[in-house]
Scaffold this motif. Structure first.
Motif, PDB file in Angstrom:
ATOM      1  N   ASN A  88      32.402 -13.778   3.037  1.00 17.26           N
ATOM      2  CA  ASN A  88      31.126 -13.893   3.748  1.00 17.26           C
ATOM      3  C   ASN A  88      30.080 -13.215   2.873  1.00 17.26           C
ATOM      4  O   ASN A  88      30.373 -12.211   2.221  1.00 17.26           O
ATOM      5  CB  ASN A  88      31.172 -13.178   5.094  1.00 17.26           C
ATOM      6  CG  ASN A  88      31.797 -13.996   6.223  1.00 17.26           C
ATOM      7  OD1 ASN A  88      31.486 -13.787   7.385  1.00 17.26           O
ATOM      8  ND2 ASN A  88      32.706 -14.916   5.911  1.00 17.26           N
ATOM      9  N   ILE A  89      28.873 -13.762   2.855  1.00 13.67           N
ATOM     10  CA  ILE A  89      27.789 -13.222   2.037  1.00 13.67           C
ATOM     11  C   ILE A  89      26.654 -12.767   2.953  1.00 13.67           C
ATOM     12  O   ILE A  89      26.296 -13.472   3.904  1.00 13.67           O
ATOM     13  CB  ILE A  89      27.275 -14.268   1.028  1.00 13.67           C
ATOM     14  CG1 ILE A  89      28.415 -14.703   0.103  1.00 13.67           C
ATOM     15  CG2 ILE A  89      26.112 -13.707   0.206  1.00 13.67           C
ATOM     16  CD1 ILE A  89      28.063 -15.840  -0.835  1.00 13.67           C
ATOM     17  N   TYR A  90      26.108 -11.612   2.642  1.00 11.68           N
ATOM     18  CA  TYR A  90      25.061 -10.989   3.453  1.00 11.68           C
ATOM     19  C   TYR A  90      23.867 -10.638   2.572  1.00 11.68           C
ATOM     20  O   TYR A  90      24.011 -10.456   1.372  1.00 11.68           O
ATOM     21  CB  TYR A  90      25.576  -9.687   4.091  1.00 11.68           C
ATOM     22  CG  TYR A  90      26.827  -9.882   4.894  1.00 11.68           C
ATOM     23  CD1 TYR A  90      26.762 -10.054   6.269  1.00 11.68           C
ATOM     24  CD2 TYR A  90      28.071  -9.917   4.277  1.00 11.68           C
ATOM     25  CE1 TYR A  90      27.921 -10.245   7.017  1.00 11.68           C
ATOM     26  CE2 TYR A  90      29.225 -10.115   5.016  1.00 11.68           C
ATOM     27  CZ  TYR A  90      29.143 -10.285   6.384  1.00 11.68           C
ATOM     28  OH  TYR A  90      30.280 -10.480   7.105  1.00 11.68           O
ATOM     29  N   ARG A  91      22.709 -10.484   3.193  1.00 14.61           N
ATOM     30  CA  ARG A  91      21.511  -9.973   2.524  1.00 14.61           C
ATOM     31  C   ARG A  91      21.082  -8.718   3.258  1.00 14.61           C
ATOM     32  O   ARG A  91      20.705  -8.775   4.425  1.00 14.61           O
ATOM     33  CB  ARG A  91      20.388 -11.014   2.614  1.00 14.61           C
ATOM     34  CG  ARG A  91      20.048 -11.632   1.296  1.00 14.61           C
ATOM     35  CD  ARG A  91      18.991 -12.686   1.434  1.00 14.61           C
ATOM     36  NE  ARG A  91      17.683 -12.043   1.455  1.00 14.61           N
ATOM     37  CZ  ARG A  91      16.576 -12.649   1.771  1.00 14.61           C
ATOM     38  NH1 ARG A  91      16.593 -13.912   2.127  1.00 14.61           N
ATOM     39  NH2 ARG A  91      15.438 -12.026   1.745  1.00 14.61           N
ATOM     40  N   LEU A  92      21.130  -7.591   2.555  1.00 11.42           N
ATOM     41  CA  LEU A  92      20.716  -6.321   3.142  1.00 11.42           C
ATOM     42  C   LEU A  92      19.378  -5.910   2.540  1.00 11.42           C
ATOM     43  O   LEU A  92      19.189  -6.013   1.325  1.00 11.42           O
ATOM     44  CB  LEU A  92      21.735  -5.222   2.834  1.00 11.42           C
ATOM     45  CG  LEU A  92      23.179  -5.448   3.259  1.00 11.42           C
ATOM     46  CD1 LEU A  92      24.026  -4.247   2.865  1.00 11.42           C
ATOM     47  CD2 LEU A  92      23.264  -5.695   4.745  1.00 11.42           C
ATOM     48  N   LEU A 114      32.471 -13.770   9.890  1.00 13.52           N
ATOM     49  CA  LEU A 114      32.889 -15.016  10.531  1.00 13.52           C
ATOM     50  C   LEU A 114      34.128 -15.582   9.849  1.00 13.52           C
ATOM     51  O   LEU A 114      34.148 -15.760   8.636  1.00 13.52           O
ATOM     52  CB  LEU A 114      31.759 -16.044  10.495  1.00 13.52           C
ATOM     53  CG  LEU A 114      30.488 -15.626  11.222  1.00 13.52           C
ATOM     54  CD1 LEU A 114      29.395 -16.675  11.014  1.00 13.52           C
ATOM     55  CD2 LEU A 114      30.745 -15.409  12.700  1.00 13.52           C
ATOM     56  N   VAL A 115      35.139 -15.866  10.657  1.00 10.56           N
ATOM     57  CA  VAL A 115      36.372 -16.485  10.164  1.00 10.56           C
ATOM     58  C   VAL A 115      36.425 -17.893  10.759  1.00 10.56           C
ATOM     59  O   VAL A 115      36.437 -18.053  11.988  1.00 10.56           O
ATOM     60  CB  VAL A 115      37.612 -15.672  10.592  1.00 10.56           C
ATOM     61  CG1 VAL A 115      38.888 -16.360  10.133  1.00 10.56           C
ATOM     62  CG2 VAL A 115      37.533 -14.245  10.043  1.00 10.56           C
ATOM     63  N   PRO A 116      36.432 -18.940   9.904  1.00 14.27           N
ATOM     64  CA  PRO A 116      36.445 -20.306  10.425  1.00 14.27           C
ATOM     65  C   PRO A 116      37.783 -20.680  11.050  1.00 14.27           C
ATOM     66  O   PRO A 116      38.809 -20.059  10.777  1.00 14.27           O
ATOM     67  CB  PRO A 116      36.163 -21.163   9.187  1.00 14.27           C
ATOM     68  CG  PRO A 116      36.650 -20.338   8.047  1.00 14.27           C
ATOM     69  CD  PRO A 116      36.442 -18.897   8.462  1.00 14.27           C
ATOM     70  N   PRO A 148      40.519 -16.612  13.874  1.00 11.71           N
ATOM     71  CA  PRO A 148      39.232 -17.298  13.804  1.00 11.71           C
ATOM     72  C   PRO A 148      38.232 -16.700  14.797  1.00 11.71           C
ATOM     73  O   PRO A 148      38.615 -16.252  15.876  1.00 11.71           O
ATOM     74  CB  PRO A 148      39.564 -18.744  14.186  1.00 11.71           C
ATOM     75  CG  PRO A 148      41.014 -18.897  13.859  1.00 11.71           C
ATOM     76  CD  PRO A 148      41.617 -17.539  14.137  1.00 11.71           C
ATOM     77  N   GLY A 149      36.977 -16.684  14.404  1.00 10.22           N
ATOM     78  CA  GLY A 149      35.935 -16.163  15.289  1.00 10.22           C
ATOM     79  C   GLY A 149      35.052 -15.152  14.590  1.00 10.22           C
ATOM     80  O   GLY A 149      35.038 -15.036  13.369  1.00 10.22           O
TER      81      GLY A 149
END
Length: 94
Positions: free
Chosen positions: A9-13, A91-93, A66-67
């Protein structure tokens, strides 16, 4: 899914330095089994500046259901030891 069979997962902080001196901040993440920071762990922010930083988190594929799973980003100022934690989700698909 990325190399090594990990889920990413990629985030912007947005990190803000409200001091009058440049600061080095150390980033870490917690909240899921096997969670690891897959980007640079340290970032330098100039005096009275803010910067958007891209952060990648990995977990082993299949290690979480998942979730949506709660994770926390911990950001610590090296010079003072001051630390802040921010809540997010991994998030896990299906």
């Amino acid at each position: 899914i990325v190399a090594g069979g990990k889920l990413e997962n990629i985030y912007r902080l947005q990190i803000m330095n409200a001091t009058e001196k440049p600061q080095t901040y150390t980033l870490s993440a917690r909240g899921l089994e096997g969670l690891e920071l897959a980007s640079e762990a340290q970032v330098e922010i100039g005096a009275a500046e803010s910067r958007w930083v891209s952060v990648r988190l990995h977990i082993p594929y299949g290690s979480a259901a998942p979730g949506s799973h709660t994770v926390y980003f911990d950001i610590r100022a090296e010079a003072t030891g001051a630390q802040v934690s921010e809540k997010s989700v991994f998030l896990v698909p299906r």
